[in-house]
Design a protein around this motif. Structure first.
Motif: not given
Length: 206
Positions: A89-95, A97-101, A147-152, A199-202
């Motif tokens: 579940l922590n991987s889901i949340a990080g995916g 919030k951080i990467w927009g996956l 990925s998509s974080l509000e924008q590309l 895996v770096a920050a987007p």
């Protein structure tokens, strides 16, 4: 959820399968500001990534990634992820919030020979079974993913692993959400052992 900040370092082993995918199927999942890279008329390259991240990783979990196409933006080629499943579940949340996956929860049944079945409840997403392998050598590579974080956005990943060419059977039932997209057996499959994936920050692009 208490998820770690990027970068994440993931250690364990994994598999990659490559397939020819119909552009008409892939484009249903690709944002309009990304161009699908065609390798043959009407065909792009997609695939499945299956990973088991073990102790010593930022988080320990199993992961199934579905890539419908190679894409291009501003001259830079990368991958787009349409489906992604993990059992943490922590991987889901990080995916999210951080990467927009679009991470979803699933269950992983790992086999003694390294294969795996991935399920959501009673529904089987895929069943992967490696057979023979031909060992290569330890290699390092870097690749980009959009990925998509509000924008590309785009993030970079770097992997180092002992690679092997393998033969594998990939069964995707018709009820799986990506069965219409990955419809053939892989034309190339790789196993990555002693894997270290960073895996770096987007960064926002476009």
């Amino acid at each position: 959820m208490n998820y770690p900040l990027a970068p994440w370092i993931l250690r364990g082993y994994g598999f990659l399968t490559l397939h020819l995918v119909d552009v008409a199927q892939a484009e249903k999942y690709i944002p309009t500001d990304l161009e699908i890279v065609q390798v043959l008329p009407g065909k792009t390259i997609g695939g499945i990534v299956l990973g088991k991240y073990e102790p010593g990783s930022t988080l320990t979990y199993g992961e199934l990634i579905v890539v419908p196409a190679l894409v291009r933006q501003g001259g830079n080629i990368g991958a787009w992820i349409s489906h992604i499943y993990v059992d943490d579940l922590n991987s889901i949340a990080g995916g999210h919030k951080i990467w927009g996956l679009p991470k979803e929860e699933a269950q992983f049944v790992w086999q003694s020979n390294g294969g795996a079945m991935v399920k959501q409840g009673d529904r089987i997403l895929c069943d992967f079974m490696p057979t023979w392998q031909f060992n290569l050598w330890r290699q390092r590579g870097q690749f980009g993913t959009y990925s998509s974080l509000e924008q590309l956005a785009r993030f970079e990943s770097e992997a180092i692993a002992n690679l092997s060419l393998i033969s594998a059977r990939l069964d995707i039932p018709a009820s799986s959400p990506f069965a219409h997209m990955i419809r053939t057996q892989p034309w190339l499959a790789l196993r990555a052992e002693s894997l270290e994936l960073t895996v770096a920050a987007p960064k926002r692009v476009g």
